[in-house]
Design a protein around this motif. Structure first.
Motif, short mmCIF file in Angstrom:
data_model
loop_
_atom_site.label_atom_id
_atom_site.label_comp_id
_atom_site.label_asym_id
_atom_site.label_seq_id
_atom_site.Cartn_x
_atom_site.Cartn_y
_atom_site.Cartn_z
N LEU A 73 16.52 -36.14 26.39
CA LEU A 73 15.41 -37.09 26.28
C LEU A 73 15.67 -38.35 27.10
O LEU A 73 14.74 -38.94 27.66
CB LEU A 73 15.18 -37.45 24.80
CG LEU A 73 14.69 -36.29 23.92
CD1 LEU A 73 14.56 -36.74 22.47
CD2 LEU A 73 13.36 -35.75 24.42
N VAL A 74 16.94 -38.77 27.16
CA VAL A 74 17.29 -39.93 28.00
C VAL A 74 16.99 -39.63 29.46
O VAL A 74 16.40 -40.46 30.18
CB VAL A 74 18.79 -40.29 27.82
CG1 VAL A 74 19.23 -41.30 28.89
CG2 VAL A 74 19.04 -40.86 26.44
N GLN A 75 17.38 -38.45 29.92
CA GLN A 75 17.11 -38.06 31.30
C GLN A 75 15.62 -37.85 31.56
O GLN A 75 15.13 -38.06 32.67
CB GLN A 75 17.88 -36.77 31.63
CG GLN A 75 19.39 -36.90 31.60
CD GLN A 75 19.93 -37.81 32.68
OE1 GLN A 75 19.37 -37.91 33.76
NE2 GLN A 75 21.01 -38.51 32.39
N ALA A 76 14.90 -37.41 30.52
CA ALA A 76 13.48 -37.11 30.68
C ALA A 76 12.64 -38.38 30.77
O ALA A 76 11.57 -38.37 31.42
CB ALA A 76 12.99 -36.26 29.51
N THR A 77 13.07 -39.46 30.14
CA THR A 77 12.25 -40.68 30.05
C THR A 77 11.79 -41.20 31.41
O THR A 77 10.58 -41.36 31.63
CB THR A 77 13.00 -41.77 29.28
OG1 THR A 77 13.32 -41.29 27.97
CG2 THR A 77 12.16 -43.03 29.15
N PRO A 78 12.69 -41.48 32.35
CA PRO A 78 12.22 -41.98 33.66
C PRO A 78 11.40 -40.95 34.42
O PRO A 78 10.50 -41.31 35.18
CB PRO A 78 13.52 -42.32 34.41
CG PRO A 78 14.56 -41.49 33.76
CD PRO A 78 14.16 -41.39 32.32
N LEU A 79 11.67 -39.67 34.20
CA LEU A 79 10.93 -38.62 34.90
C LEU A 79 9.49 -38.55 34.40
O LEU A 79 8.57 -38.28 35.19
CB LEU A 79 11.62 -37.27 34.70
CG LEU A 79 13.06 -37.17 35.22
CD1 LEU A 79 13.64 -35.80 34.94
CD2 LEU A 79 13.13 -37.48 36.71
N ILE A 80 9.28 -38.79 33.12
CA ILE A 80 7.92 -38.80 32.57
C ILE A 80 7.13 -39.96 33.17
O ILE A 80 5.97 -39.79 33.61
CB ILE A 80 7.96 -38.90 31.03
CG1 ILE A 80 8.55 -37.63 30.43
CG2 ILE A 80 6.55 -39.15 30.46
CD1 ILE A 80 8.81 -37.71 28.94
N PHE A 81 7.73 -41.14 33.21
CA PHE A 81 7.07 -42.29 33.83
C PHE A 81 6.72 -42.01 35.29
O PHE A 81 5.59 -42.24 35.74
CB PHE A 81 7.97 -43.52 33.76
CG PHE A 81 7.96 -44.25 32.45
CD1 PHE A 81 6.79 -44.78 31.94
CD2 PHE A 81 9.13 -44.42 31.73
CE1 PHE A 81 6.77 -45.47 30.73
CE2 PHE A 81 9.13 -45.11 30.52
CZ PHE A 81 7.95 -45.63 30.02
N ALA A 82 7.70 -41.49 36.03
CA ALA A 82 7.49 -41.24 37.47
C ALA A 82 6.44 -40.16 37.70
O ALA A 82 5.59 -40.28 38.58
CB ALA A 82 8.82 -40.84 38.12
N ILE A 210 11.33 -43.67 25.45
CA ILE A 210 10.77 -42.33 25.43
C ILE A 210 9.43 -42.32 24.71
O ILE A 210 8.49 -41.61 25.09
CB ILE A 210 11.76 -41.32 24.78
CG1 ILE A 210 11.20 -39.90 24.84
CG2 ILE A 210 12.07 -41.71 23.35
CD1 ILE A 210 11.08 -39.32 26.20
N ILE A 211 9.31 -43.15 23.66
CA ILE A 211 8.05 -43.26 22.93
C ILE A 211 7.00 -43.94 23.79
O ILE A 211 5.83 -43.54 23.82
CB ILE A 211 8.27 -44.03 21.61
CG1 ILE A 211 9.26 -43.28 20.73
CG2 ILE A 211 6.95 -44.23 20.88
CD1 ILE A 211 9.63 -44.02 19.45
N ILE A 212 7.42 -44.98 24.51
CA ILE A 212 6.50 -45.69 25.41
C ILE A 212 6.00 -44.76 26.49
O ILE A 212 4.82 -44.76 26.85
CB ILE A 212 7.20 -46.92 26.03
CG1 ILE A 212 7.59 -47.92 24.94
CG2 ILE A 212 6.29 -47.60 27.05
CD1 ILE A 212 8.44 -49.08 25.43
N ALA A 213 6.90 -43.92 27.03
CA ALA A 213 6.52 -42.98 28.09
C ALA A 213 5.50 -41.97 27.58
O ALA A 213 4.49 -41.70 28.25
CB ALA A 213 7.76 -42.26 28.61
N ALA A 214 5.74 -41.41 26.39
CA ALA A 214 4.80 -40.44 25.82
C ALA A 214 3.46 -41.10 25.52
O ALA A 214 2.40 -40.52 25.77
CB ALA A 214 5.40 -39.82 24.56
N ALA A 215 3.51 -42.33 24.98
CA ALA A 215 2.28 -43.06 24.67
C ALA A 215 1.49 -43.35 25.95
O ALA A 215 0.25 -43.28 25.96
CB ALA A 215 2.61 -44.36 23.95
N ALA A 216 2.20 -43.67 27.04
CA ALA A 216 1.53 -43.94 28.31
C ALA A 216 0.77 -42.71 28.80
O ALA A 216 -0.34 -42.82 29.32
CB ALA A 216 2.54 -44.38 29.36
N CYS A 217 1.36 -41.52 28.62
CA CYS A 217 0.68 -40.28 29.03
C CYS A 217 -0.60 -40.08 28.23
O CYS A 217 -1.64 -39.68 28.79
CB CYS A 217 1.62 -39.09 28.83
SG CYS A 217 3.03 -39.05 29.94
#
Length: 372
Positions: A73-82, A210-217
Motif C-alpha cells: 500500500l505504501v508503494q501503491a500510494t504515489p502510483l494511484i496519485f500519478a 493512501i486514504i487521500i489517494a483513494a478519496a481523490a479517485c
C-alpha cells in the motif's frame, strides 16, 4: 411492414454486438495483465530463470503478512496519485508527461509552507500545506494548458521540458535557500512533528495518504459523472469538433483539465514529503510521474479502477524487494512486465486504427473503380 420487420433483427444484433464490445473493453485490462505476466514468465525462462520462483517471491513480498501488505500500500500510494493525474488529462485528450515535474513543484510548495514558523493546530496546518502543494502543481501544469491554447504548443514537448526545469529548480532550492544549516546533504530541515501525516500502522510508512489517494479517485469519478465541467472534459476528449459545435469552450476545458491534473500531481508531492521523508530531499521521486502512465493504462483511464491498478503495480514494487533478496532473478524484469502491460493495452487500439485505415482505403478504391 416487411422492411420494418427486416430491420428488427439487425437492430438486435447491433445491440448484442455493442454489449460484447463493452464486455471486451472492460476485460481488456485484465487480459493484458494476465498476458503480461505469462510473457514475462516466458522471457524469464528463456533467460534461464525460474518464473514460478520469481512470482512466488513477488507474492510473498507483496502479500505475505501484515508488513508486506503495508509495504504494498505504501508503494501503491504515489502510483494511484500519478495514475489519476494522467487519467484526468487523458480524458480531455491531453498527454500530460509532466507529472514528475509537477509533483516536484507541489512538494516544494508544501515544504515552503511546512517550514514556516506557524503555531497552527495540526489538522488545518496539514490541510493548508497540502493545498499549497496542489496550487503549485496545478499552476505549473496549467501553464502547459495555457501555452497549448494560446500559442498552439505541443503539450508532450512542453511537459517534458518543464520536468527538467522543475527537478533542477527543486535541487537548487534544497542546496541553497532551503538547505538545512550545518548539513552537507541536499535537503531541508525536518518538518515540525505536528505536520507529519498520521500513520495508519505503527512502525511502517503507511499513512493516511493512501486514504487521500483513494478519496481523490472517487472525487474525480463524481466530477466526471455529476458536474458540468466533468461532462465537458469527457466530451472534449471524445470528439473535439462535436464539442466545439455544441458550444463548449475547448480552450477553457483543456486548461482546467491540466490544472486538475497538476493539482493531483502536486498532492502526490505534498503527501510524500509530509508522510515519507518529512522533509524535502533532492531526487526524492523514483519516477512516480512516468509510472503513472502504466497505472492509467491498466485502469483504462477509469478513475476508480486506478485504485486497483495502483495496488497491482505497488505489489510488483513491494515484491521486487523480496525478489532481489531471495532469488537470483534481476529486478529489471518488473520493468519488463510493466512495459508489456502498456504494450498489450495499447495494441488493440493500434489494431483497431489499422483496420479503420484499411476500410477507408478500400472504400476509396471502390469509389474510384465505380467512377472509372
Amino acid at each position: 411492414m416487411s422492411g420494418i420487420g427486416s430491420k428488427a433483427p439487425a437492430t438486435g444484433a447491433a445491440k448484442q454486438s455493442y454489449g460484447v464490445k463493452a464486455v471486451l473493453a472492460k476485460n481488456m485490462s485484465f487480459t493484458a495483465l494476465i498476458l503480461a505476466l505469462i510473457l514475462g514468465g516466458v522471457i524469464m525462462s528463456i533467460c534461464g530463470y525460474n518464473p514460478f520462483e520469481a512470482y512466488g517471491a513477488i507474492m510473498k513480498g507483496a502479500f505475505g503478512g501484515k508488513k508486506a501488505i503495508c509495504q504494498t500500500l505504501v508503494q501503491a500510494t504515489p502510483l494511484i496519485f500519478a495514475g489519476l493525474a494522467y487519467t484526468v488529462a487523458k480524458r480531455a485528450n491531453l498527454i500530460n508527461l509532466g507529472i514528475e515535474g509537477q509533483l516536484y513543484i507541489g512538494a516544494l510548495g508544501t515544504s515552503m509552507f511546512a517550514l514556516l514558523p506557524l503555531n497552527l493546530p495540526p489538522v488545518p496546518w496539514i490541510i493548508l500545506a497540502l493545498l499549497c502543494g496542489m496550487v503549485f502543481g496545478g499552476l505549473y501544469a496549467g501553464l502547459v494548458g495555457f501555452m497549448k491554447v494560446r500559442f498552439g504548443s505541443n503539450e508532450v514537448i512542453a511537459t517534458m521540458m518543464l520536468n527538467t526545469i522543475a527537478v533542477n529548480f527543486v535541487e537548487y532550492a534544497v542546496n541553497y535557500p532551503l538547505k538545512e544549516e550545518g548539513k552537507s546533504i541536499a535537503q531541508t530541515a525536518k518538518f515540525a512533528e505536528a505536520i507529519w501525516l498520521p500513520k495508519i500502522v505503527d512502525k511502517t510508512q503507511l499513512t493516511i495518504a493512501i486514504i487521500i489517494a483513494a478519496a481523490a479517485c472517487i472525487v474525480i469519478k463524481l466530477l466526471f459523472d455529476r458536474t458540468v465541467i466533468g461532462y465537458e472534459i469527457k466530451c472534449v476528449g471524445q470528439n473535439l469538433k462535436a464539442s466545439e459545435t455544441a458550444g463548449i469552450r475547448i480552450g477553457k476545458v483543456m486548461i482546467i483539465a491540466m490544472l486538475i491534473s497538476g493539482a493531483i500531481a502536486g498532492l502526490l508531492g505534498g503527501t510524500h514529503v509530509m508522510g515519507v521523508d518529512r522533509r524535502l530531499i533532492a531526487g526524492f521521486s523514483s519516477g512516480y510521474g512516468f509510472d503513472g502512465i502504466a497505472v492509467a493504462a491498466l485502469a483504462a483511464d477509469r478513475p476508480v479502477a486506478v485504485i486497483l491498478s495502483g495496488i497491482i503495480f505497488g505489489a510488483l514494487r513491494a515484491g521486487c524487494m523480496v525478489l532481489n533478496r531471495t532469488t537470483g532473478v534481476p529486478t529489471e524484469f518488473i520493468d519488463v512486465i510493466q512495459a508489456l502491460i502498456i504494450l498489450l493495452v495499447a495494441a488493440p487500439l493500434l489494431v483497431k486504427e489499422i483496420l479503420r485505415m484499411n476500410r477507408k482505403h478500400t472504400a476509396i478504391s471502390v469509389k474510384g473503380g465505380r467512377t472509372a
